[in-house]
Design an enzyme around this catalytic site. Structure first.
Site, mmCIF file in Angstrom:
data_model
loop_
_atom_site.group_PDB
_atom_site.id
_atom_site.type_symbol
_atom_site.label_atom_id
_atom_site.label_comp_id
_atom_site.label_asym_id
_atom_site.label_seq_id
_atom_site.Cartn_x
_atom_site.Cartn_y
_atom_site.Cartn_z
ATOM 1 C CB THR A 1 -0.939 0.007 1.228
ATOM 2 O OG1 THR A 1 -1.855 -1.092 1.121
ATOM 3 C CG2 THR A 1 -1.741 1.292 1.309
ATOM 4 C CG ASP B 1 -2.153 -6.442 -2.881
ATOM 5 O OD1 ASP B 1 -2.038 -7.155 -1.872
ATOM 6 O OD2 ASP B 1 -3.090 -5.651 -3.052
ATOM 7 C CB SER C 1 -3.158 -10.265 -1.264
ATOM 8 O OG SER C 1 -3.697 -9.374 -0.323
ATOM 9 C CB THR D 1 -0.484 -3.955 6.142
ATOM 10 O OG1 THR D 1 -1.684 -3.827 5.370
ATOM 11 C CG2 THR D 1 0.211 -2.608 6.215
ATOM 12 C CG ASP D 2 -3.658 -7.394 3.113
ATOM 13 O OD1 ASP D 2 -4.028 -6.674 4.053
ATOM 14 O OD2 ASP D 2 -4.227 -7.402 1.996
ATOM 15 C CB THR E 1 -5.323 -20.981 20.845
ATOM 16 O OG1 THR E 1 -6.632 -20.507 21.163
ATOM 17 C CG2 THR E 1 -4.323 -19.833 20.929
ATOM 18 C CD GLN E 2 -10.793 -21.728 15.972
ATOM 19 O OE1 GLN E 2 -11.722 -20.919 16.047
ATOM 20 N NE2 GLN E 2 -10.989 -22.998 15.641
#
Length: 337
Positions: A13, A58, A60, A90-91, A272-273
């Site tokens: 970004t 990007d 991603s 940042t993703d 853990t979630q």
């Protein structure tokens, strides 16, 4: 002597510009920084050289070959600069900063990841503050590790997670304190910082094929669903469970599917979630059943760091038996023992 920083612009970004399809990676970052940092401002900042990758992405679209490119670039220029900055989207920044912590070990200078939530070309961008802050961090002799700097927060690279898509406080370190904070002064918690134990080590092996999958438990998940996931052509899985590492111990068929996979050599790590917490598989019977099925507890490692740790260890050719032991070993400050 004036310190000099090597800045790698990978995309993200911070350097994007608007297009008909939305913001997209754009080149000529040096010109953009020159515009935002005129000569009289640059005089008060460390010198830096900027390299802009030919294929800007990007984040991603990040792939293992991008990690190898970044790590190799830093290793090749390591002796020529006092610190390094990676401008990154940042993703997946927490994935990349985690991977660098395993590929670049025992450092004696900083490697700092940063980026922005709003592009530099926009009036309200947070990119300039993040970049200038990262420049200051990258000259600090006390920092000898891979970090992530964002909105005044300095975090260990393999402890950080993206927590918010809309705030400038995009990142946090849920299971480990921040390494420092940049306000009027830059305050570091020296006792938290890694100290090099030997000469820098560059572990640049990084398989281009994804080695790790992620399996998330959900209410009503079936043995057939788990079995189908575990039959995917990867060697290791992160299983994201409930609470302190619990799963449906009342479903014997599901436990049998996990046991068959681990007996066949698949590595399954329990995380853990929960945003904050650690896995203790023996705290409840529902966690103990997973341990009996051959699932390994991943303690307080983040999903991003464990994904990269497993990919890294597999890329280096470690056996499943070795990796099952190394999951619980602290390689680069990624877990609390």
């Amino acid at each position: 002597m004036t310190k000099k920083i090597y800045v790698i612009y990978t995309g993200g970004t911070i350097g994007m510009k608007p297009t008909d399809s939305g913001y997209a990676p754009s080149g000529n970052m040096q010109a953009l920084l020159d515009e935002k940092l005129p000569p009289h401002v640059r005089q008060g900042l460390p010198d830096f050289d900027l390299v802009e990758y030919e294929e800007l992405i990007d984040s991603s679209n990040i792939r293992p070959e991008n990690w190898k490119q970044i790590a190799t670039d830093i290793a090749e220029h390591y002796d020529d600069y006092d610190g390094f900055i990676v401008l990154h989207g940042t993703d997946t920044m927490a994935f990349s900063s985690s991977m660098m912590s395993f590929m670049l070990r025992n450092l004696n200078k900083p490697v700092v990841f940063t980026g922005s939530q709003i592009p530099l070309c926009e009036a309200r961008s947070d990119g300039l503050e993040n970049f200038v802050g990262a420049l200051s961090i990258a000259t600090d002799d006390r920092i000898n590790e891979v970090c992530l700097y964002f909105n005044g927060r300095l975090m260990r690279g393999n402890r950080a997670r993206k927590q918010n898509a809309y705030l400038f406080d995009a990142f946090d370190s849920p299971n480990f304190p921040w390494l420092g904070r940049a306000d009027i002064n830059i305050e570091l918690s020296d006792y938290l910082l890694l100290k090099p134990q030997s000469q820098p080590e560059f572990h640049l092996e990084c398989s281009e094929d994804t080695q790790v999958g992620i399996l998330q438990l959900f209410p009503g998940i079936t043995a057939q669903w788990v079995e189908a996931a575990l039959n995917q052509p990867v060697k290791a899985f992160i299983m994201r469970t409930y609470g302190t590492g619990n799963g449906p111990d009342g479903d014997q068929a599901l436990l049998d599917a996990l046991k068959k996979a681990t007996d066949d050599g698949k590595i399954i790590v329990n995380l853990t979630q929960c945003h904050r917490g650690t896995v203790h598989q023996g705290s409840y019977a529902a966690g103990s059943a997973l341990s009996e099925a051959g699932v390994i507890g991943g303690l307080d490692t983040t999903t991003e760091a464990m994904f990269c740790k497993l990919h890294h260890l597999l890329s280096k050719g470690h056996s499943p038996e070795e990796i099952r032991v190394m999951v619980g070993q602290n390689i680069s400050g990624e877990l609390t023992i």
